[in-house]
Design a protein around this motif. Structure first.
Motif, PDB file in Angstrom:
ATOM      1  N   MET A  96       1.948 -14.139  -4.631  1.00  0.00           N
ATOM      2  CA  MET A  96       1.498 -12.739  -4.698  1.00  0.00           C
ATOM      3  C   MET A  96       1.863 -12.030  -3.400  1.00  0.00           C
ATOM      4  O   MET A  96       1.552 -12.514  -2.320  1.00  0.00           O
ATOM      5  CB  MET A  96      -0.017 -12.719  -4.913  1.00  0.00           C
ATOM      6  N   ALA A  97       2.549 -10.917  -3.541  1.00  0.00           N
ATOM      7  CA  ALA A  97       2.889 -10.137  -2.354  1.00  0.00           C
ATOM      8  C   ALA A  97       1.607  -9.602  -1.705  1.00  0.00           C
ATOM      9  O   ALA A  97       0.584  -9.439  -2.363  1.00  0.00           O
ATOM     10  CB  ALA A  97       3.810  -8.988  -2.738  1.00  0.00           C
ATOM     11  N   LEU A 116       1.431  -6.563   4.365  1.00  0.00           N
ATOM     12  CA  LEU A 116       2.733  -6.946   4.914  1.00  0.00           C
ATOM     13  C   LEU A 116       3.869  -6.109   4.331  1.00  0.00           C
ATOM     14  O   LEU A 116       5.042  -6.434   4.500  1.00  0.00           O
ATOM     15  CB  LEU A 116       3.004  -8.431   4.625  1.00  0.00           C
ATOM     16  N   ARG A 117       3.517  -5.035   3.639  1.00  0.00           N
ATOM     17  CA  ARG A 117       4.500  -4.151   2.999  1.00  0.00           C
ATOM     18  C   ARG A 117       5.518  -3.648   4.028  1.00  0.00           C
ATOM     19  O   ARG A 117       5.140  -3.174   5.112  1.00  0.00           O
ATOM     20  CB  ARG A 117       3.751  -2.969   2.385  1.00  0.00           C
ATOM     21  N   LEU A 118       6.792  -3.754   3.696  1.00  0.00           N
ATOM     22  CA  LEU A 118       7.829  -3.271   4.608  1.00  0.00           C
ATOM     23  C   LEU A 118       7.809  -1.740   4.654  1.00  0.00           C
ATOM     24  O   LEU A 118       7.695  -1.093   3.608  1.00  0.00           O
ATOM     25  CB  LEU A 118       9.208  -3.757   4.148  1.00  0.00           C
ATOM     26  N   TYR A 129       6.566  -2.581  -4.050  1.00  0.00           N
ATOM     27  CA  TYR A 129       6.989  -2.810  -2.668  1.00  0.00           C
ATOM     28  C   TYR A 129       7.509  -4.236  -2.500  1.00  0.00           C
ATOM     29  O   TYR A 129       7.266  -5.111  -3.334  1.00  0.00           O
ATOM     30  CB  TYR A 129       5.825  -2.572  -1.695  1.00  0.00           C
ATOM     31  N   VAL A 130       8.229  -4.455  -1.426  1.00  0.00           N
ATOM     32  CA  VAL A 130       8.601  -5.792  -0.960  1.00  0.00           C
ATOM     33  C   VAL A 130       7.845  -6.003   0.347  1.00  0.00           C
ATOM     34  O   VAL A 130       7.740  -5.081   1.173  1.00  0.00           O
ATOM     35  CB  VAL A 130      10.123  -5.902  -0.727  1.00  0.00           C
ATOM     36  N   ASP A 131       7.305  -7.210   0.529  1.00  0.00           N
ATOM     37  CA  ASP A 131       6.609  -7.483   1.787  1.00  0.00           C
ATOM     38  C   ASP A 131       7.505  -8.303   2.732  1.00  0.00           C
ATOM     39  O   ASP A 131       8.655  -8.614   2.396  1.00  0.00           O
ATOM     40  CB  ASP A 131       5.232  -8.121   1.552  1.00  0.00           C
ATOM     41  N   ASP A 132       7.009  -8.606   3.902  1.00  0.00           N
ATOM     42  CA  ASP A 132       7.896  -9.209   4.910  1.00  0.00           C
ATOM     43  C   ASP A 132       8.111 -10.720   4.713  1.00  0.00           C
ATOM     44  O   ASP A 132       8.653 -11.376   5.595  1.00  0.00           O
ATOM     45  CB  ASP A 132       7.445  -8.858   6.329  1.00  0.00           C
ATOM     46  N   ILE A 136       7.570  -9.587  -3.841  1.00  0.00           N
ATOM     47  CA  ILE A 136       7.525  -8.285  -4.527  1.00  0.00           C
ATOM     48  C   ILE A 136       6.143  -8.080  -5.131  1.00  0.00           C
ATOM     49  O   ILE A 136       5.612  -8.949  -5.811  1.00  0.00           O
ATOM     50  CB  ILE A 136       8.621  -8.203  -5.613  1.00  0.00           C
ATOM     51  N   GLY A 137       5.578  -6.895  -4.863  1.00  0.00           N
ATOM     52  CA  GLY A 137       4.268  -6.569  -5.382  1.00  0.00           C
ATOM     53  C   GLY A 137       4.274  -5.230  -6.084  1.00  0.00           C
ATOM     54  O   GLY A 137       5.169  -4.402  -5.896  1.00  0.00           O
TER      55      GLY A 137
END
Ligand code: SF4
Length: 81
Positions: free
Chosen positions: A1-2, A6-8, A17-20, A77-78
């Protein structure tokens, strides 16, 4: 789970969103990257991460974003952003 925290910062504002934790392995780019009809995801400038250049706007784009989420091996990815 994203992880939302930590969302970029490059991600377009919105739910997806994609996180780091993105490696980046490229897998999602085959689903929703610039060479696909959807063009949702993009590399950052130094190609160390992928981010949502824009949010999905149609059911087909939502489905592509969901597929990208499902194929991501690091769960970066979240959609709860
Ligand atoms: S599939 Fe996941 S880890 Fe791979 S590039 Fe996409 S967001 Fe990054």
């Amino acid at each position: 789970m994203a992880e939302k925290s930590l969302r970029l910062p490059e991600n377009a504002p919105g739910r997806w969103y994609v996180d780091d934790t993105c490696t980046p392995c490229h897998t999602c780019m085959d689903v929703a990257g610039p060479t696909t009809p959807y063009k949702l995801l993009k590399y950052n400038d130094d190609e160390t991460r992928v981010f949502f250049e824009r949010q999905p706007a149609t059911p087909a784009e939502e489905a592509a974003a969901q597929e990208a989420l499902e194929v991501c091996p690091t769960q970066a990815i979240g959609n709860d952003g």
